[in-house]
Design a protein around this motif. Structure first.
Motif, PDB file in Angstrom:
ATOM      1  N   SER A   1       0.832  -1.211   0.000  1.00 56.10           N
ATOM      2  CA  SER A   1       0.000   0.000   0.000  1.00 56.10           C
ATOM      3  C   SER A   1       0.862   1.254   0.000  1.00 56.10           C
ATOM      4  O   SER A   1       0.574   2.226  -0.713  1.00 56.10           O
ATOM      5  CB  SER A   1      -0.922   0.040   1.225  1.00 56.10           C
ATOM      6  OG  SER A   1      -1.899  -0.951   1.142  1.00 56.10           O
TER       7      SER A   1
ATOM      8  N   SER B   1       1.004   4.071  -2.916  1.00 51.67           N
ATOM      9  CA  SER B   1       0.728   5.464  -2.571  1.00 51.67           C
ATOM     10  C   SER B   1       1.832   6.388  -3.067  1.00 51.67           C
ATOM     11  O   SER B   1       1.566   7.433  -3.667  1.00 51.67           O
ATOM     12  CB  SER B   1       0.582   5.620  -1.054  1.00 51.67           C
ATOM     13  OG  SER B   1      -0.484   4.842  -0.578  1.00 51.67           O
TER      14      SER B   1
ATOM     15  N   VAL C   1      -4.634   5.337   4.347  1.00 45.36           N
ATOM     16  CA  VAL C   1      -5.036   4.551   3.185  1.00 45.36           C
ATOM     17  C   VAL C   1      -6.089   3.564   3.639  1.00 45.36           C
ATOM     18  O   VAL C   1      -5.793   2.573   4.284  1.00 45.36           O
ATOM     19  CB  VAL C   1      -3.833   3.815   2.558  1.00 45.36           C
ATOM     20  CG1 VAL C   1      -4.286   2.941   1.410  1.00 45.36           C
ATOM     21  CG2 VAL C   1      -2.797   4.803   2.081  1.00 45.36           C
TER      22      VAL C   1
ATOM     23  N   LEU D   1      -7.115   7.762  -0.663  1.00 46.24           N
ATOM     24  CA  LEU D   1      -5.772   8.085  -1.115  1.00 46.24           C
ATOM     25  C   LEU D   1      -5.807   9.233  -2.119  1.00 46.24           C
ATOM     26  O   LEU D   1      -5.022  10.173  -2.030  1.00 46.24           O
ATOM     27  CB  LEU D   1      -5.106   6.854  -1.741  1.00 46.24           C
ATOM     28  CG  LEU D   1      -3.746   7.093  -2.383  1.00 46.24           C
ATOM     29  CD1 LEU D   1      -2.747   7.609  -1.361  1.00 46.24           C
ATOM     30  CD2 LEU D   1      -3.245   5.827  -3.048  1.00 46.24           C
TER      31      LEU D   1
END
Length: 186
Positions: free
Chosen positions: A36, A40, A172, A178
């Motif tokens: 993640s 991002s 997130v 996001l």
């Protein structure tokens, strides 16, 4: 009374940006959290303008500058490749990495908005020092934002850093969350 002409399109202008990304690659980030975090950071790099500047600091027990401050257009693809290869391991030591991210912005060209984005689960014992660093960044006109990763991230730590640094705070939870966070940063 003023009335805007609704038929005209409005281009949103923003000042050029110098951004230091401070990314947690400690053992607590293993599994889905590191994936993640990588997604991002890559998303942020793709949305930045070519003339923006970016630096990237990766940390676990120790910190490492993966990219010193440079024009995004010159380093975007190679930096995305480096971020894609990152893995999680080691302890967590946020304050020295945050300090390194702040230091990297001292080379930013004038007339730029200067920001640090801390990408982490915040599972570290250095909260007071991190808050102090974020507050001191304001003297240099740098804001510090925090993006929490994972369901078990330390919301108190991450939100306190963002609040101390007068930056944005988010986590997130899904792609729309996001996207909203990244829009605020850019």
């Amino acid at each position: 009374r003023l009335k805007a002409d609704e038929s005209r399109s409005v281009d949103e202008a923003r000042a050029p940006l110098s951004l230091a990304i401070v990314m947690d690659t400690s053992g607590s980030m293993s599994g889905e959290k590191i994936e993640s975090a990588k997604r991002s950071v890559i998303s942020l790099l793709r949305q930045m303008r070519d003339d923006d500047e970016v630096a990237l600091v990766r940390y676990d027990t120790n910190q490492e500058v993966l990219q010193s401050l440079a024009r995004v257009g010159s380093v975007r693809n190679s930096l995305i490749d480096r971020v894609s290869q990152l893995s999680a391991g080691g302890g967590t030591n946020i304050p020295p990495a945050l300090s390194q991210g702040l230091s990297s912005l001292s080379f930013a060209r004038s007339g730029r908005v200067r920001r640090v984005v801390l990408v982490s689960d915040g599972l570290d014992g250095g909260r007071m020092e991190s808050e102090r660093l974020a507050r001191s960044a304001l003297d240099s006109q740098v804001t510090v934002s925090a993006l929490g990763i994972g369901l078990d991230f330390d919301e108190g730590y991450m939100s306190a850093v963002a609040s101390s640094g007068r930056g944005n705070f988010g986590f997130v939870q899904d792609t729309s969350a996001l996207a909203r966070f990244l829009q605020r940063e850019l």
